[in-house]
Design a protein around this motif. Structure first.
Motif, PDB file in Angstrom:
ATOM      1  N   GLY A   7       0.771  -1.225   0.000  1.00 26.87           N
ATOM      2  CA  GLY A   7       0.000   0.000   0.000  1.00 26.87           C
ATOM      3  C   GLY A   7       0.804   1.277   0.000  1.00 26.87           C
ATOM      4  O   GLY A   7       0.235   2.362  -0.086  1.00 26.87           O
ATOM      5  N   GLY A   8       2.115   1.197   0.101  1.00 24.27           N
ATOM      6  CA  GLY A   8       2.915   2.408   0.088  1.00 24.27           C
ATOM      7  C   GLY A   8       2.937   3.037  -1.297  1.00 24.27           C
ATOM      8  O   GLY A   8       2.440   2.473  -2.270  1.00 24.27           O
ATOM      9  N   GLY A   9       3.513   4.223  -1.367  1.00 21.52           N
ATOM     10  CA  GLY A   9       3.606   4.890  -2.650  1.00 21.52           C
ATOM     11  C   GLY A   9       3.893   6.363  -2.490  1.00 21.52           C
ATOM     12  O   GLY A   9       4.254   6.834  -1.404  1.00 21.52           O
ATOM     13  N   LEU A  10       3.720   7.084  -3.585  1.00 23.90           N
ATOM     14  CA  LEU A  10       3.963   8.521  -3.628  1.00 23.90           C
ATOM     15  C   LEU A  10       2.628   9.248  -3.615  1.00 23.90           C
ATOM     16  O   LEU A  10       1.725   8.911  -4.387  1.00 23.90           O
ATOM     17  CB  LEU A  10       4.745   8.876  -4.885  1.00 23.90           C
ATOM     18  N   VAL A  11       2.515  10.232  -2.744  1.00 26.11           N
ATOM     19  CA  VAL A  11       1.271  10.997  -2.635  1.00 26.11           C
ATOM     20  C   VAL A  11       1.615  12.441  -2.336  1.00 26.11           C
ATOM     21  O   VAL A  11       2.655  12.724  -1.727  1.00 26.11           O
ATOM     22  CB  VAL A  11       0.361  10.397  -1.536  1.00 26.11           C
ATOM     23  N   GLN A  12       0.768  13.347  -2.773  1.00 24.56           N
ATOM     24  CA  GLN A  12       0.975  14.755  -2.473  1.00 24.56           C
ATOM     25  C   GLN A  12       0.532  15.075  -1.052  1.00 24.56           C
ATOM     26  O   GLN A  12      -0.330  14.385  -0.484  1.00 24.56           O
ATOM     27  CB  GLN A  12       0.200  15.624  -3.455  1.00 24.56           C
ATOM     28  N   ALA A  13       1.116  16.100  -0.499  1.00 24.68           N
ATOM     29  CA  ALA A  13       0.714  16.544   0.837  1.00 24.68           C
ATOM     30  C   ALA A  13      -0.788  16.805   0.863  1.00 24.68           C
ATOM     31  O   ALA A  13      -1.347  17.373  -0.082  1.00 24.68           O
ATOM     32  CB  ALA A  13       1.485  17.799   1.220  1.00 24.68           C
ATOM     33  N   ARG A  37       7.556   3.357  11.705  1.00 25.16           N
ATOM     34  CA  ARG A  37       8.156   3.981  10.531  1.00 25.16           C
ATOM     35  C   ARG A  37       9.567   4.450  10.850  1.00 25.16           C
ATOM     36  O   ARG A  37       9.905   4.716  11.992  1.00 25.16           O
ATOM     37  CB  ARG A  37       7.306   5.155  10.042  1.00 25.16           C
ATOM     38  N   GLN A  38      10.351   4.514   9.795  1.00 30.46           N
ATOM     39  CA  GLN A  38      11.725   4.967   9.933  1.00 30.46           C
ATOM     40  C   GLN A  38      12.049   5.894   8.779  1.00 30.46           C
ATOM     41  O   GLN A  38      12.066   5.468   7.617  1.00 30.46           O
ATOM     42  CB  GLN A  38      12.700   3.789   9.958  1.00 30.46           C
ATOM     43  N   GLU A  87       6.604  15.290   6.334  1.00 34.55           N
ATOM     44  CA  GLU A  87       7.314  14.648   7.446  1.00 34.55           C
ATOM     45  C   GLU A  87       6.819  13.242   7.749  1.00 34.55           C
ATOM     46  O   GLU A  87       7.409  12.542   8.575  1.00 34.55           O
ATOM     47  CB  GLU A  87       7.242  15.508   8.711  1.00 34.55           C
ATOM     48  N   ASP A  88       5.762  12.813   7.085  1.00 36.08           N
ATOM     49  CA  ASP A  88       5.316  11.425   7.197  1.00 36.08           C
ATOM     50  C   ASP A  88       6.107  10.502   6.280  1.00 36.08           C
ATOM     51  O   ASP A  88       5.935   9.271   6.330  1.00 36.08           O
ATOM     52  CB  ASP A  88       3.826  11.302   6.860  1.00 36.08           C
ATOM     53  N   THR A 108       7.359  -0.844   3.688  1.00 39.30           N
ATOM     54  CA  THR A 108       6.815  -0.270   2.462  1.00 39.30           C
ATOM     55  C   THR A 108       7.047   1.239   2.519  1.00 39.30           C
ATOM     56  O   THR A 108       6.837   1.875   3.551  1.00 39.30           O
ATOM     57  CB  THR A 108       5.313  -0.619   2.310  1.00 39.30           C
ATOM     58  N   LEU A 109       7.526   1.786   1.414  1.00 38.64           N
ATOM     59  CA  LEU A 109       7.929   3.192   1.385  1.00 38.64           C
ATOM     60  C   LEU A 109       6.727   4.095   1.128  1.00 38.64           C
ATOM     61  O   LEU A 109       5.970   3.878   0.179  1.00 38.64           O
ATOM     62  CB  LEU A 109       8.983   3.409   0.305  1.00 38.64           C
ATOM     63  N   VAL A 110       6.600   5.100   1.964  1.00 41.55           N
ATOM     64  CA  VAL A 110       5.602   6.150   1.778  1.00 41.55           C
ATOM     65  C   VAL A 110       6.355   7.455   1.570  1.00 41.55           C
ATOM     66  O   VAL A 110       7.177   7.851   2.402  1.00 41.55           O
ATOM     67  CB  VAL A 110       4.673   6.268   3.002  1.00 41.55           C
ATOM     68  N   THR A 111       6.079   8.094   0.447  1.00 41.35           N
ATOM     69  CA  THR A 111       6.719   9.366   0.126  1.00 41.35           C
ATOM     70  C   THR A 111       5.635  10.417  -0.061  1.00 41.35           C
ATOM     71  O   THR A 111       4.731  10.234  -0.881  1.00 41.35           O
ATOM     72  CB  THR A 111       7.558   9.263  -1.153  1.00 41.35           C
ATOM     73  N   VAL A 112       5.733  11.490   0.719  1.00 42.43           N
ATOM     74  CA  VAL A 112       4.756  12.569   0.641  1.00 42.43           C
ATOM     75  C   VAL A 112       5.459  13.802   0.085  1.00 42.43           C
ATOM     76  O   VAL A 112       6.408  14.314   0.697  1.00 42.43           O
ATOM     77  CB  VAL A 112       4.144  12.886   2.016  1.00 42.43           C
TER      78      VAL A 112
END
Length: 114
Positions: A7-13, A37-38, A87-88, A108-112
């Motif tokens: 479920g991770g991924g790239l999302v806008q703030a 999270r790390q 910062e998430d 799983t990587l989450v990028t905001v």
């Protein structure tokens, strides 16, 4: 116990993501499942966890924005993340803690993005 996170991924703030983590193997009747999270150059930290009875704990930084839930039939824990902030951004790990052992998922990587 094996844990499979997704479920991770790239999302806008300001956006939302939902993480899932399915546990398989020798699942006990009393346990705690959670998300940590790390972020780069930071220590791993608790995001939220939930007991098999449904009690939850949240980090102050995510209260009111994230919701943890679980399906005890599917042995799956979910993390609904809303109002995401840069910062998430982190690698999110799920954890299963039974009576005697604890197990970690692969992350799983989450990028905001801002």
């Amino acid at each position: 116990v094996q844990l499979q996170a997704s479920g991770g991924g790239l999302v806008q703030a300001g956006g939302s993501l939902r993480l899932s983590c399915a546990a398989s193997g020798r699942i006990g009747s009393i346990d705690v499942m959670g998300w940590y999270r790390q972020a780069p150059r930071k220590q791993r930290e608790l995001v939220a966890d939930i007991t098999s009875g449904g009690s939850t704990i949240y980090a102050d930084s995510v209260k009111g924005r994230f919701t943890i839930s679980r399906d005890n039939v599917k042995n799956t824990v979910y993390l609904q993340m809303s109002s995401l902030k840069p910062e998430d951004t982190a690698v999110y790990f799920c954890k299963y803690a039974g009576r005697y052992n604890e197990y970690w998922g692969q992350g799983t990587l989450v990028t905001v993005s801002s």
